[in-house]
Design a protein around this motif. Structure first.
Motif, PDB file in Angstrom:
ATOM      1  N   UNK A 114      17.771  55.317 -15.360  1.00 27.16           N
ATOM      2  CA  UNK A 114      19.215  55.337 -15.214  1.00 27.16           C
ATOM      3  C   UNK A 114      19.843  55.930 -16.464  1.00 27.16           C
ATOM      4  N   UNK A 115      20.564  57.024 -16.287  1.00 26.57           N
ATOM      5  CA  UNK A 115      21.278  57.636 -17.398  1.00 26.57           C
ATOM      6  C   UNK A 115      22.599  58.170 -16.874  1.00 26.57           C
ATOM      7  N   UNK A 116      23.364  58.788 -17.737  1.00 27.70           N
ATOM      8  CA  UNK A 116      24.703  59.238 -17.361  1.00 27.70           C
ATOM      9  C   UNK A 116      24.675  60.413 -16.382  1.00 27.70           C
ATOM     10  N   UNK A 170      29.199  42.594 -16.411  1.00 26.00           N
ATOM     11  CA  UNK A 170      30.074  43.742 -16.631  1.00 26.00           C
ATOM     12  C   UNK A 170      31.386  43.227 -17.209  1.00 26.00           C
ATOM     13  N   UNK A 171      31.767  43.782 -18.345  1.00 24.57           N
ATOM     14  CA  UNK A 171      33.029  43.401 -18.990  1.00 24.57           C
ATOM     15  C   UNK A 171      33.938  44.624 -19.050  1.00 24.57           C
ATOM     16  N   UNK A 172      35.247  44.354 -19.082  1.00 23.69           N
ATOM     17  CA  UNK A 172      36.233  45.432 -19.203  1.00 23.69           C
ATOM     18  C   UNK A 172      36.903  45.336 -20.558  1.00 23.69           C
ATOM     19  N   UNK A 173      37.140  46.499 -21.154  1.00 15.59           N
ATOM     20  CA  UNK A 173      37.860  46.539 -22.415  1.00 15.59           C
ATOM     21  C   UNK A 173      39.359  46.597 -22.137  1.00 15.59           C
ATOM     22  N   UNK A 174      40.157  46.534 -23.187  1.00 16.00           N
ATOM     23  CA  UNK A 174      41.609  46.599 -23.045  1.00 16.00           C
ATOM     24  C   UNK A 174      42.059  47.933 -22.437  1.00 16.00           C
ATOM     25  N   UNK A 175      41.242  48.982 -22.610  1.00 19.37           N
ATOM     26  CA  UNK A 175      41.586  50.305 -22.069  1.00 19.37           C
ATOM     27  C   UNK A 175      40.881  50.576 -20.742  1.00 19.37           C
ATOM     28  N   UNK A 176      40.487  49.527 -20.032  1.00 15.88           N
ATOM     29  CA  UNK A 176      39.847  49.599 -18.716  1.00 15.88           C
ATOM     30  C   UNK A 176      38.502  50.322 -18.692  1.00 15.88           C
ATOM     31  N   UNK A 177      37.820  50.383 -19.814  1.00 13.58           N
ATOM     32  CA  UNK A 177      36.447  50.890 -19.828  1.00 13.58           C
ATOM     33  C   UNK A 177      35.527  49.741 -19.465  1.00 13.58           C
ATOM     34  N   UNK A 178      34.428  50.039 -18.773  1.00 12.74           N
ATOM     35  CA  UNK A 178      33.473  49.009 -18.397  1.00 12.74           C
ATOM     36  C   UNK A 178      32.211  49.117 -19.243  1.00 12.74           C
ATOM     37  N   UNK A 179      31.677  47.968 -19.619  1.00 13.52           N
ATOM     38  CA  UNK A 179      30.432  47.904 -20.384  1.00 13.52           C
ATOM     39  C   UNK A 179      29.533  46.849 -19.748  1.00 13.52           C
ATOM     40  N   UNK A 192       9.223  35.742 -30.843  1.00 16.12           N
ATOM     41  CA  UNK A 192      10.150  36.274 -29.843  1.00 16.12           C
ATOM     42  C   UNK A 192      11.414  36.702 -30.579  1.00 16.12           C
ATOM     43  N   UNK A 193      11.826  37.942 -30.360  1.00 11.88           N
ATOM     44  CA  UNK A 193      13.052  38.471 -30.956  1.00 11.88           C
ATOM     45  C   UNK A 193      14.053  38.717 -29.835  1.00 11.88           C
ATOM     46  N   UNK A 194      15.254  38.177 -29.983  1.00 15.65           N
ATOM     47  CA  UNK A 194      16.309  38.342 -28.985  1.00 15.65           C
ATOM     48  C   UNK A 194      17.261  39.436 -29.449  1.00 15.65           C
ATOM     49  N   UNK A 195      17.581  40.355 -28.535  1.00 14.68           N
ATOM     50  CA  UNK A 195      18.440  41.494 -28.870  1.00 14.68           C
ATOM     51  C   UNK A 195      19.563  41.593 -27.832  1.00 14.68           C
ATOM     52  N   UNK A 196      20.814  41.577 -28.304  1.00 14.69           N
ATOM     53  CA  UNK A 196      21.985  41.750 -27.433  1.00 14.69           C
ATOM     54  C   UNK A 196      22.167  43.243 -27.179  1.00 14.69           C
ATOM     55  N   UNK A 197      22.266  43.622 -25.901  1.00 17.57           N
ATOM     56  CA  UNK A 197      22.330  45.032 -25.527  1.00 17.57           C
ATOM     57  C   UNK A 197      23.636  45.359 -24.810  1.00 17.57           C
ATOM     58  N   UNK A 198      24.055  46.613 -24.950  1.00 13.83           N
ATOM     59  CA  UNK A 198      25.237  47.092 -24.229  1.00 13.83           C
ATOM     60  C   UNK A 198      24.938  48.471 -23.666  1.00 13.83           C
ATOM     61  N   UNK A 199      25.496  48.734 -22.474  1.00 17.39           N
ATOM     62  CA  UNK A 199      25.310  50.010 -21.788  1.00 17.39           C
ATOM     63  C   UNK A 199      26.669  50.448 -21.263  1.00 17.39           C
ATOM     64  N   UNK A 200      27.194  51.559 -21.775  1.00 16.05           N
ATOM     65  CA  UNK A 200      28.554  51.996 -21.480  1.00 16.05           C
ATOM     66  C   UNK A 200      28.623  53.093 -20.422  1.00 16.05           C
ATOM     67  N   UNK A 201      27.514  53.635 -19.977  1.00 12.92           N
ATOM     68  CA  UNK A 201      27.544  54.847 -19.163  1.00 12.92           C
ATOM     69  C   UNK A 201      27.813  54.618 -17.677  1.00 12.92           C
ATOM     70  N   UNK A 202      27.379  53.496 -17.115  1.00 13.21           N
ATOM     71  CA  UNK A 202      27.599  53.226 -15.694  1.00 13.21           C
ATOM     72  C   UNK A 202      27.451  51.739 -15.423  1.00 13.21           C
ATOM     73  N   UNK A 203      28.491  51.133 -14.872  1.00 12.99           N
ATOM     74  CA  UNK A 203      28.458  49.694 -14.590  1.00 12.99           C
ATOM     75  C   UNK A 203      27.594  49.374 -13.369  1.00 12.99           C
ATOM     76  N   UNK A 204      27.251  50.367 -12.559  1.00  9.38           N
ATOM     77  CA  UNK A 204      26.461  50.153 -11.361  1.00  9.38           C
ATOM     78  C   UNK A 204      25.058  49.616 -11.615  1.00  9.38           C
ATOM     79  N   UNK A 205      24.531  49.849 -12.783  1.00 10.36           N
ATOM     80  CA  UNK A 205      23.180  49.379 -13.122  1.00 10.36           C
ATOM     81  C   UNK A 205      23.108  47.856 -13.202  1.00 10.36           C
ATOM     82  N   UNK A 206      24.234  47.205 -13.401  1.00  4.76           N
ATOM     83  CA  UNK A 206      24.252  45.745 -13.592  1.00  4.76           C
ATOM     84  C   UNK A 206      23.628  44.996 -12.417  1.00  4.76           C
ATOM     85  N   UNK A 207      23.761  45.527 -11.206  1.00  6.64           N
ATOM     86  CA  UNK A 207      23.200  44.845 -10.035  1.00  6.64           C
ATOM     87  C   UNK A 207      21.677  44.750 -10.086  1.00  6.64           C
TER      88      UNK A 207
END
Length: 129
Positions: free
Chosen positions: A114-116, A13-22, A45-60
């Motif tokens: 898991x969705x918003x 989980x990372x935080x942006x400068x405006x305190x949003x979590x991704x 094998x294809x590697x894909x970098x993913x981001x999810x902005x809707x809820x940081x709780x899924x990270x666990x």
């Protein structure tokens, strides 16, 4: 778009400068094909970098080895390295995550979706006790 793959490392989980979590994570998508000339099976094998902005709780739940089905849109990052070499990577902006197999499981479990949207728990009014 829909893709399925396994996490290559635990989600972060990372935080942006405006305190949003991704939630950032990477998945590996495996594919095979048969070589026409040599009749041998090739693995890709294809590697894909993913981001999810809707809820940081899924990270666990997003641990290395977990198999997920993702819904969202694909993108591309292209840049020049410090040596001047062109580099590219695939990105996936996820808006819905289904966990198909947890890291320690060997068989599919009932997938978590898991969705918003947050569901309300409704309790019946006429309980017999």
């Amino acid at each position: 778009m829909e893709i399925t793959g396994r996490l290559t490392r635990d989600a972060v989980v990372a935080k942006t400068a405006k305190d949003r979590q991704v939630v950032n994570f990477c998945i590996a998508v495996n594919d095979t094909y048969k070589n026409k000339d040599r009749n041998e099976v090739k693995k890709i094998v294809t590697f894909i970098d993913c981001s999810y902005w809707l809820s940081a709780g899924i990270a666990q739940w997003l641990k290395k080895g977990t198999m997920v089905e993702l819904f969202g849109r694909i993108g591309v990052n292209a840049y020049l390295s410090s040596e001047g070499k062109a580099i590219g990577s695939l990105t996936f902006h996820t808006n819905n995550i289904k966990i198909l197999i947890f890291k320690s499981d060997t068989q599919p479990v009932q997938s978590g979706n898991f969705s918003a949207k947050k569901s309300k728990k409704e309790e019946p009014d006429d309980l017999p006790f």
